[in-house]
Design a protein around this motif. Sequence first.
Motif, PDB file in Angstrom:
ATOM      1  N   UNK A 206      27.168  54.216  38.976  1.00  0.00           N
ATOM      2  CA  UNK A 206      27.773  53.312  40.730  1.00  0.00           C
ATOM      3  C   UNK A 206      28.646  52.555  39.690  1.00  0.00           C
ATOM      4  N   UNK A 207      29.647  52.553  40.517  1.00  0.00           N
ATOM      5  CA  UNK A 207      30.486  51.647  39.848  1.00  0.00           C
ATOM      6  C   UNK A 207      31.392  50.778  40.614  1.00  0.00           C
ATOM      7  N   UNK A 208      30.796  50.843  42.030  1.00  0.00           N
ATOM      8  CA  UNK A 208      30.986  50.647  43.025  1.00  0.00           C
ATOM      9  C   UNK A 208      30.787  50.584  44.607  1.00  0.00           C
ATOM     10  N   UNK A 209      31.483  50.306  45.419  1.00  0.00           N
ATOM     11  CA  UNK A 209      32.172  50.688  47.169  1.00  0.00           C
ATOM     12  C   UNK A 209      33.285  51.147  47.664  1.00  0.00           C
TER      13      UNK A 209
ATOM     14  N   UNK B 135      37.964  50.577  45.267  1.00  0.00           N
ATOM     15  CA  UNK B 135      36.844  50.024  44.860  1.00  0.00           C
ATOM     16  C   UNK B 135      36.811  48.912  44.561  1.00  0.00           C
ATOM     17  N   UNK B 136      35.736  47.870  45.731  1.00  0.00           N
ATOM     18  CA  UNK B 136      34.724  46.984  45.016  1.00  0.00           C
ATOM     19  C   UNK B 136      34.108  46.729  44.007  1.00  0.00           C
ATOM     20  N   UNK B 137      34.038  46.652  43.449  1.00  0.00           N
ATOM     21  CA  UNK B 137      32.869  47.010  42.022  1.00  0.00           C
ATOM     22  C   UNK B 137      32.015  46.612  41.511  1.00  0.00           C
ATOM     23  N   UNK B 138      31.280  45.153  42.225  1.00  0.00           N
ATOM     24  CA  UNK B 138      30.389  44.421  42.593  1.00  0.00           C
ATOM     25  C   UNK B 138      30.039  44.156  44.241  1.00  0.00           C
TER      26      UNK B 138
END
Length: 81
Positions: A20-23, A36-39
Amino acid sequence: MSVLSTEDEGKYLMDIEAEQIGIVTQVDTDAQVAYVEPDPGIGEAVIQGFGFGDADEDDIEVPAETVETVTDTELRVAKDL
């Protein structure tokens, strides 16, 4: 290349190795770019999961041409970002 839509907001962005990279926080359908929010924190992940929220300055820009697969829950890129 995949076509991105606002229905992709809240999905997870995964790399080629299923990490998973982010959302996805926001999709610009005209430019065909997913932000994309990475964390994301737990609260932010829940908000994005319901499709509410916006991109901010620390989001990663992911152009549609780098997205290999789109499913009901994730976008998967063919290479590391």
